[in-house]
Design a protein around this motif. Structure first.
Motif, PDB file in Angstrom:
ATOM      1  N   GLU A  13       0.850  -1.184   0.000  1.00  0.00           N
ATOM      2  CA  GLU A  13       0.000   0.000   0.000  1.00  0.00           C
ATOM      3  C   GLU A  13       0.886   1.235   0.000  1.00  0.00           C
ATOM      4  N   SER A  14       0.294   2.361  -0.377  1.00  0.00           N
ATOM      5  CA  SER A  14       1.033   3.618  -0.368  1.00  0.00           C
ATOM      6  C   SER A  14       0.066   4.766  -0.103  1.00  0.00           C
ATOM      7  N   TYR A  15       0.616   5.805   0.517  1.00  0.00           N
ATOM      8  CA  TYR A  15      -0.181   6.980   0.858  1.00  0.00           C
ATOM      9  C   TYR A  15       0.665   8.231   0.700  1.00  0.00           C
ATOM     10  N   PRO A  16       0.077   9.309   0.209  1.00  0.00           N
ATOM     11  CA  PRO A  16       0.790  10.588   0.256  1.00  0.00           C
ATOM     12  C   PRO A  16       0.990  10.986   1.721  1.00  0.00           C
ATOM     13  N   LEU A  17       2.174  11.484   2.043  1.00  0.00           N
ATOM     14  CA  LEU A  17       2.462  11.854   3.424  1.00  0.00           C
ATOM     15  C   LEU A  17       1.487  12.904   3.939  1.00  0.00           C
ATOM     16  N   GLU A  18       1.080  13.841   3.087  1.00  0.00           N
ATOM     17  CA  GLU A  18       0.118  14.869   3.512  1.00  0.00           C
ATOM     18  C   GLU A  18      -1.190  14.239   3.970  1.00  0.00           C
ATOM     19  N   GLU A  19      -1.651  13.225   3.239  1.00  0.00           N
ATOM     20  CA  GLU A  19      -2.885  12.527   3.603  1.00  0.00           C
ATOM     21  C   GLU A  19      -2.717  11.782   4.926  1.00  0.00           C
ATOM     22  N   MET A  20      -1.548  11.189   5.119  1.00  0.00           N
ATOM     23  CA  MET A  20      -1.290  10.464   6.356  1.00  0.00           C
ATOM     24  C   MET A  20      -1.340  11.404   7.554  1.00  0.00           C
ATOM     25  N   VAL A  21      -0.758  12.599   7.406  1.00  0.00           N
ATOM     26  CA  VAL A  21      -0.769  13.573   8.499  1.00  0.00           C
ATOM     27  C   VAL A  21      -2.202  13.940   8.855  1.00  0.00           C
ATOM     28  N   LYS A  22      -3.032  14.145   7.833  1.00  0.00           N
ATOM     29  CA  LYS A  22      -4.443  14.487   8.072  1.00  0.00           C
ATOM     30  C   LYS A  22      -5.162  13.375   8.826  1.00  0.00           C
ATOM     31  N   LEU A  23      -4.788  12.135   8.554  1.00  0.00           N
ATOM     32  CA  LEU A  23      -5.416  10.984   9.205  1.00  0.00           C
ATOM     33  C   LEU A  23      -4.756  10.636  10.535  1.00  0.00           C
ATOM     34  N   GLY A  24      -3.673  11.316  10.859  1.00  0.00           N
ATOM     35  CA  GLY A  24      -2.968  11.044  12.106  1.00  0.00           C
ATOM     36  C   GLY A  24      -2.127   9.780  12.059  1.00  0.00           C
ATOM     37  N   LEU A  25      -1.723   9.354  10.859  1.00  0.00           N
ATOM     38  CA  LEU A  25      -0.910   8.144  10.688  1.00  0.00           C
ATOM     39  C   LEU A  25       0.555   8.500  10.485  1.00  0.00           C
ATOM     40  N   THR A  26       1.420   7.612  10.901  1.00  0.00           N
ATOM     41  CA  THR A  26       2.848   7.774  10.647  1.00  0.00           C
ATOM     42  C   THR A  26       3.351   6.567   9.860  1.00  0.00           C
ATOM     43  N   PRO A  27       4.469   6.732   9.151  1.00  0.00           N
ATOM     44  CA  PRO A  27       5.051   5.576   8.458  1.00  0.00           C
ATOM     45  C   PRO A  27       5.357   4.425   9.427  1.00  0.00           C
ATOM     46  N   GLN A  28       5.759   4.763  10.649  1.00  0.00           N
ATOM     47  CA  GLN A  28       6.082   3.728  11.631  1.00  0.00           C
ATOM     48  C   GLN A  28       4.846   2.909  12.005  1.00  0.00           C
ATOM     49  N   GLU A  29       3.688   3.568  12.083  1.00  0.00           N
ATOM     50  CA  GLU A  29       2.453   2.836  12.404  1.00  0.00           C
ATOM     51  C   GLU A  29       2.090   1.860  11.289  1.00  0.00           C
ATOM     52  N   LEU A  30       2.283   2.269  10.048  1.00  0.00           N
ATOM     53  CA  LEU A  30       2.022   1.353   8.931  1.00  0.00           C
ATOM     54  C   LEU A  30       3.001   0.184   8.950  1.00  0.00           C
ATOM     55  N   GLU A  31       4.238   0.480   9.276  1.00  0.00           N
ATOM     56  CA  GLU A  31       5.240  -0.578   9.343  1.00  0.00           C
ATOM     57  C   GLU A  31       4.871  -1.607  10.412  1.00  0.00           C
ATOM     58  N   VAL A  32       4.458  -1.143  11.577  1.00  0.00           N
ATOM     59  CA  VAL A  32       4.057  -2.051  12.654  1.00  0.00           C
ATOM     60  C   VAL A  32       2.857  -2.889  12.228  1.00  0.00           C
ATOM     61  N   LYS A  33       1.899  -2.266  11.564  1.00  0.00           N
ATOM     62  CA  LYS A  33       0.713  -2.990  11.083  1.00  0.00           C
ATOM     63  C   LYS A  33       1.146  -4.168  10.198  1.00  0.00           C
ATOM     64  N   TRP A  34       2.036  -3.894   9.247  1.00  0.00           N
ATOM     65  CA  TRP A  34       2.460  -4.941   8.321  1.00  0.00           C
ATOM     66  C   TRP A  34       3.414  -5.934   8.971  1.00  0.00           C
ATOM     67  N   GLN A  35       4.192  -5.486   9.940  1.00  0.00           N
ATOM     68  CA  GLN A  35       5.041  -6.429  10.670  1.00  0.00           C
ATOM     69  C   GLN A  35       4.185  -7.420  11.448  1.00  0.00           C
ATOM     70  N   ASN A  36       3.066  -6.962  11.975  1.00  0.00           N
ATOM     71  CA  ASN A  36       2.141  -7.870  12.663  1.00  0.00           C
ATOM     72  C   ASN A  36       1.570  -8.897  11.697  1.00  0.00           C
ATOM     73  N   VAL A  37       1.280  -8.474  10.470  1.00  0.00           N
ATOM     74  CA  VAL A  37       0.793  -9.408   9.452  1.00  0.00           C
ATOM     75  C   VAL A  37       1.864 -10.461   9.176  1.00  0.00           C
ATOM     76  N   ALA A  38       3.104 -10.015   9.005  1.00  0.00           N
ATOM     77  CA  ALA A  38       4.203 -10.952   8.737  1.00  0.00           C
ATOM     78  C   ALA A  38       4.347 -11.949   9.879  1.00  0.00           C
ATOM     79  N   GLU A  39       4.268 -11.435  11.098  1.00  0.00           N
ATOM     80  CA  GLU A  39       4.389 -12.318  12.263  1.00  0.00           C
ATOM     81  C   GLU A  39       3.251 -13.339  12.287  1.00  0.00           C
ATOM     82  N   ASP A  40       2.038 -12.909  11.956  1.00  0.00           N
ATOM     83  CA  ASP A  40       0.898 -13.835  11.901  1.00  0.00           C
ATOM     84  C   ASP A  40       1.109 -14.928  10.866  1.00  0.00           C
TER      85      ASP A  40
END
Length: 73
Positions: A13-40
C-alpha cells in the motif's frame, strides 16, 4: 530465512504523506501494522516488511513471500 533480494519486494500500500498527516498516521504505524501481518504468517517481520518514503509518498513494501502467504500460495 535468507535475505530478501531487491527484486523480491512488492508494494502492499502507499499513501501521500500529507494525507497520512491528516489521518494522524505515521510511516512507523504502517510498518508495525504490516510487521504484525508478517508475524501472523510465521515470517520474520524485519525481513519481510520495509517502508520507503520518496517524493512525498510513503510506500509499504513487503516481500514476495509475505504477499504469497496472504494470497494463499
Amino acid at each position: 530465512m535468507p535475505a530478501v533480494r531487491d527484486d523480491e519486494w512488492t508494494e502492499a500500500e502507499s499513501y501521500p504523506l500529507e494525507e497520512m498527516v491528516k489521518l494522524g498516521l505515521t510511516p512507523q504505524e504502517l510498518e508495525v501494522k504490516w510487521q504484525n501481518v508478517a508475524e501472523d504468517m510465521a515470517l520474520i517481520p524485519e525481513n519481510n516488511v520495509r517502508i520507503v518514503v520518496r517524493n512525498g509518498v510513503c510506500w509499504v513494501e513487503v516481500s514476495t513471500y509475505l504477499m504469497e502467504c496472504m494470497r494463499g500460495f
